[in-house]
Design a protein around this motif. Structure first.
Motif, PDB file in Angstrom:
ATOM      1  N   ASP A 135       0.815  -1.220   0.000  1.00  0.00           N
ATOM      2  CA  ASP A 135       0.000   0.000   0.000  1.00  0.00           C
ATOM      3  C   ASP A 135       0.848   1.270   0.000  1.00  0.00           C
ATOM      4  OD1 ASP A 135       1.050  -0.133   2.523  1.00  0.00           O
ATOM      5  OD2 ASP A 135      -0.863   0.069   3.592  1.00  0.00           O
ATOM      6  N   GLY A 136       2.178   1.122  -0.100  1.00  0.00           N
ATOM      7  CA  GLY A 136       3.070   2.274  -0.126  1.00  0.00           C
ATOM      8  C   GLY A 136       3.433   2.811   1.241  1.00  0.00           C
ATOM      9  N   ARG A 137       2.874   2.253   2.288  1.00  0.00           N
ATOM     10  CA  ARG A 137       3.183   2.706   3.636  1.00  0.00           C
ATOM     11  C   ARG A 137       4.364   1.920   4.223  1.00  0.00           C
ATOM     12  NH1 ARG A 137      -2.631   3.596   6.752  1.00  0.00           N
ATOM     13  NH2 ARG A 137      -3.023   5.698   5.934  1.00  0.00           N
ATOM     14  N   PHE A 138       5.007   2.539   5.195  1.00  0.00           N
ATOM     15  CA  PHE A 138       6.161   1.939   5.863  1.00  0.00           C
ATOM     16  C   PHE A 138       5.749   1.542   7.282  1.00  0.00           C
ATOM     17  CE2 PHE A 138       7.668   4.777   2.620  1.00  0.00           C
ATOM     18  CZ  PHE A 138       8.725   4.099   2.029  1.00  0.00           C
ATOM     19  N   ARG A 139       6.184   0.364   7.700  1.00  0.00           N
ATOM     20  CA  ARG A 139       5.821  -0.150   9.016  1.00  0.00           C
ATOM     21  C   ARG A 139       7.083  -0.504   9.793  1.00  0.00           C
ATOM     22  NH1 ARG A 139       2.006  -0.934   5.359  1.00  0.00           N
ATOM     23  NH2 ARG A 139      -0.194  -0.827   6.060  1.00  0.00           N
ATOM     24  N   LYS A 140       7.271   0.216  10.897  1.00  0.00           N
ATOM     25  CA  LYS A 140       8.419  -0.055  11.768  1.00  0.00           C
ATOM     26  C   LYS A 140       7.918  -0.757  13.019  1.00  0.00           C
ATOM     27  CE  LYS A 140       9.984   2.221  15.013  1.00  0.00           C
ATOM     28  NZ  LYS A 140      10.444   3.238  15.982  1.00  0.00           N
ATOM     29  N   ILE A 141       8.562  -1.861  13.340  1.00  0.00           N
ATOM     30  CA  ILE A 141       8.197  -2.693  14.477  1.00  0.00           C
ATOM     31  C   ILE A 141       9.282  -2.562  15.539  1.00  0.00           C
ATOM     32  CG2 ILE A 141       7.857  -5.077  15.250  1.00  0.00           C
ATOM     33  CD1 ILE A 141       6.932  -5.647  12.309  1.00  0.00           C
ATOM     34  N   ARG A 142       8.863  -2.411  16.792  1.00  0.00           N
ATOM     35  CA  ARG A 142       9.825  -2.490  17.902  1.00  0.00           C
ATOM     36  C   ARG A 142       9.522  -3.748  18.693  1.00  0.00           C
ATOM     37  NH1 ARG A 142      11.454   2.732  21.228  1.00  0.00           N
ATOM     38  NH2 ARG A 142      12.382   3.042  19.158  1.00  0.00           N
TER      39      ARG A 142
ATOM     40  N   SER B  96       3.493   4.533   8.780  1.00  0.00           N
ATOM     41  CA  SER B  96       3.747   5.886   8.306  1.00  0.00           C
ATOM     42  C   SER B  96       3.788   5.937   6.787  1.00  0.00           C
ATOM     43  CB  SER B  96       5.075   6.401   8.872  1.00  0.00           C
ATOM     44  OG  SER B  96       5.397   7.683   8.378  1.00  0.00           O
ATOM     45  N   GLU B  97       3.543   7.140   6.265  1.00  0.00           N
ATOM     46  CA  GLU B  97       3.667   7.377   4.827  1.00  0.00           C
ATOM     47  C   GLU B  97       5.109   7.729   4.459  1.00  0.00           C
ATOM     48  OE1 GLU B  97       1.213   8.627   6.770  1.00  0.00           O
ATOM     49  OE2 GLU B  97      -0.239   7.152   6.013  1.00  0.00           O
ATOM     50  N   HIS B  98       5.968   7.928   5.463  1.00  0.00           N
ATOM     51  CA  HIS B  98       7.349   8.338   5.239  1.00  0.00           C
ATOM     52  C   HIS B  98       8.290   7.203   5.615  1.00  0.00           C
ATOM     53  CE1 HIS B  98      11.116  10.673   5.716  1.00  0.00           C
ATOM     54  NE2 HIS B  98      10.558  11.517   4.875  1.00  0.00           N
ATOM     55  N   TRP B  99       9.415   7.107   4.937  1.00  0.00           N
ATOM     56  CA  TRP B  99      10.345   6.014   5.180  1.00  0.00           C
ATOM     57  C   TRP B  99      11.004   6.106   6.561  1.00  0.00           C
ATOM     58  CZ3 TRP B  99      15.394   7.055   6.374  1.00  0.00           C
ATOM     59  CH2 TRP B  99      15.875   8.318   6.025  1.00  0.00           C
ATOM     60  N   MET B 100      11.153   7.320   7.099  1.00  0.00           N
ATOM     61  CA  MET B 100      11.745   7.476   8.425  1.00  0.00           C
ATOM     62  C   MET B 100      10.614   7.465   9.457  1.00  0.00           C
ATOM     63  SD  MET B 100      14.039  10.517  10.171  1.00  0.00           S
ATOM     64  CE  MET B 100      14.789  10.992   8.622  1.00  0.00           C
ATOM     65  N   VAL B 101      10.441   6.350  10.120  1.00  0.00           N
ATOM     66  CA  VAL B 101       9.254   6.131  10.948  1.00  0.00           C
ATOM     67  C   VAL B 101       9.602   6.248  12.426  1.00  0.00           C
ATOM     68  CG1 VAL B 101       7.344   4.587  11.463  1.00  0.00           C
ATOM     69  CG2 VAL B 101       8.416   4.523   9.199  1.00  0.00           C
ATOM     70  N   HIS B 102       8.857   7.086  13.117  1.00  0.00           N
ATOM     71  CA  HIS B 102       8.909   7.162  14.576  1.00  0.00           C
ATOM     72  C   HIS B 102       7.480   7.172  15.085  1.00  0.00           C
ATOM     73  CE1 HIS B 102      13.185   7.912  14.413  1.00  0.00           C
ATOM     74  NE2 HIS B 102      12.950   8.828  13.492  1.00  0.00           N
ATOM     75  N   TYR B 103       7.258   6.519  16.184  1.00  0.00           N
ATOM     76  CA  TYR B 103       5.888   6.373  16.665  1.00  0.00           C
ATOM     77  C   TYR B 103       5.227   7.734  16.875  1.00  0.00           C
ATOM     78  CZ  TYR B 103       1.965   4.004  18.864  1.00  0.00           C
ATOM     79  OH  TYR B 103       0.709   3.506  19.134  1.00  0.00           O
ATOM     80  N   VAL B 104       5.988   8.695  17.408  1.00  0.00           N
ATOM     81  CA  VAL B 104       5.379   9.983  17.765  1.00  0.00           C
ATOM     82  C   VAL B 104       5.024  10.824  16.547  1.00  0.00           C
ATOM     83  CG1 VAL B 104       6.472  10.074  20.026  1.00  0.00           C
ATOM     84  CG2 VAL B 104       7.665  11.040  18.053  1.00  0.00           C
ATOM     85  N   ASN B 105       5.638  10.561  15.384  1.00  0.00           N
ATOM     86  CA  ASN B 105       5.313  11.382  14.209  1.00  0.00           C
ATOM     87  C   ASN B 105       4.669  10.578  13.081  1.00  0.00           C
ATOM     88  OD1 ASN B 105       7.397  10.002  12.961  1.00  0.00           O
ATOM     89  ND2 ASN B 105       8.819  11.726  12.948  1.00  0.00           N
ATOM     90  N   ALA B 106       4.251   9.347  13.386  1.00  0.00           N
ATOM     91  CA  ALA B 106       3.674   8.495  12.354  1.00  0.00           C
ATOM     92  C   ALA B 106       2.170   8.691  12.193  1.00  0.00           C
ATOM     93  CB  ALA B 106       3.967   7.024  12.662  1.00  0.00           C
ATOM     94  N   GLY B 107       1.584   9.533  13.038  1.00  0.00           N
ATOM     95  CA  GLY B 107       0.147   9.750  12.951  1.00  0.00           C
ATOM     96  C   GLY B 107      -0.674   8.711  13.680  1.00  0.00           C
ATOM     97  N   MET B 108      -0.051   7.961  14.575  1.00  0.00           N
ATOM     98  CA  MET B 108      -0.769   6.907  15.291  1.00  0.00           C
ATOM     99  C   MET B 108      -1.824   7.478  16.235  1.00  0.00           C
ATOM    100  SD  MET B 108       0.674   4.180  14.046  1.00  0.00           S
ATOM    101  CE  MET B 108       0.020   2.915  15.130  1.00  0.00           C
TER     102      MET B 108
END
Length: 396
Positions: free
Chosen positions: A263-270, A286-298
């Protein structure tokens, strides 16, 4: 034996306030007033923590130095009933320097005592009584010589030592990529330190000399955390612009791997590893390749939270699917506790971004919409407390 200072709150209440359950600037003002009136080590350290959460780093570190000039050992709020005492060896510095275990445990199961080592003479002083000792520091330029000194100092320690210095040093980015190069089911492109001069030469020539990864690649300064200074470089012009904004003399360089989903989204798992067992910490979409929980729109996207909730529920299947990779991670790192940021690639491998025992693991987001996180993180908390008890009871 020295007695730890009471009244130290740790990171948990300030992180909770920064997530919306409280007024963080008001808390900082409160502790500024109390530090001035009371002039205690705990008041200065609480002020330092509040200021670090507000991003006022230099002022915060000055307050931290005031605290440490008065005391180096601090007791965190703990359980009401007697509990094993875990002594955490921490490094003075920013929040990213140390494992914020109080955010995971929140006073449950263990009595945590934090001792900030003097980098010049680690453990020259007497320490309080403890049932087990854990190195709380992550790897960094400042930590490396301290870890080397502690390795010798802790040899033959009369209590169990969790996250020993040699194991923490394996999480340095270049070392980690070499360690995992042939790990089954794992992809971590080689990471190496590159001098600024080589990058400047490439930017000026508009070409990529032998010995320099061809774009796209990622650059970041040493010791950078939370994506600060991290950039994806695709052209010589982008490299020149990046160097103009970054003053460091060397950088970590690694090949960029596109891990976008269908879907073009990036998923970072901790994921957290405790005694070799894997537990979910979070999934950020996230829609951006650099994913952080606080800025991913969660926080504002119910569909993303629903996907994360589903990830928690399905984690046993995830862990089974990636059992060889997770086992290799645990065995090669040799850490009692560590968090790993990763993603799933299209061919079914785990793309490793970093492993760091100092990453935060918590479920402090307020509101019913995050109840799944509080439920999902509970097994990790219980496993950590259980592992400390196992190490203590198996000692000697």
């Amino acid at each position: 034996m020295s007695e730890p200072q009471a009244g130290y709150l740790g990171l948990a209440p300030f992180l909770r306030a920064s997530l919306g359950e409280g007024d963080l600037p008001a808390l900082a003002r409160q502790w500024l007033d109390r530090a001035g009136r009371e002039d205690t080590a705990a008041a200065w350290m609480n002020l330092a923590t509040a200021l670090l959460c507000l991003g006022q780093t230099q002022t915060a570190l000055a307050a931290q130095r005031e605290a440490l000039s008065r005391a180096r050992t601090y007791a965190l709020p703990g359980p009401d009933e007697p509990a094993p005492r875990l002594l955490l060896l921490a490094l003075p510095g920013p929040l990213s320097a140390n494992t914020p275990l109080d955010c995971l445990l929140e006073g449950q199961g263990l009595q945590l005592v934090v001792h900030f080592v003097d980098p010049a003479v680690p453990l020259a002083e007497a320490l309080p009584e403890h049932d087990a000792l854990m190195l709380a520091m992550g790897v960094s330029e400042a930590a490396l010589p301290v870890l080397a000194a502690l390795q010798e100092r802790l040899a033959g320690w009369p209590r169990p030592v969790l996250n020993p210095p040699a194991a923490i040093r394996r999480t340095e980015r270049a070392t980690l990529s070499r360690l995992l190069a042939d790990a089954p089911g794992v992809l971590m492109p080689p990471t190496r330190r590159v001098p600024r001069a080589l990058l400047e030469s490439a930017a000026a020539a508009g070409a990529w000399p032998e010995g320099l990864e061809a774009p796209p690649f990622l650059l970041r300064p040493p010791d950078s955390q939370g994506g600060h200074g991290l950039a994806r470089i695709g052209t010589a012009a982008e490299l020149a612009a990046y160097l103009a904004a970054q003053p460091e003399g060397e950088f970590f360089l690694t090949r960029y791997v596109d891990y976008a989903g269908p879907d073009g989204r990036f998923r970072k798992i901790r994921v957290a590893l405790v005694g070799g067992q894997a537990f979910p910490v979070h999934l950020a979409v996230s829609e951006h390749w650099m994913v952080h929980y606080v800025n991913a729109g969660m926080y504002g996207d119910a569909a993303k939270r629903a996907e994360e909730a589903a990830f928690f529920r399905a984690f046993p299947e995830f862990a089974q699917r990636h059992a060889p990779a997770l086992s290799a991670l645990s065995e090669r790192l040799g850490l009692d506790y560590v968090c790993v940021d990763l993603a799933e690639t299209a061919d079914g491998r785990l793309l490793i971004f970093e492993a760091d025992p100092a990453m935060v693991a918590h479920a402090m987001e307020p509101g019913a919409e995050f109840a799944y996180r509080r439920e999902g993180i509970a097994p990790l908390r219980e496993a950590f407390v259980g592992w400390v008890r196992v190490r203590r009871e198996g000692w000697g």
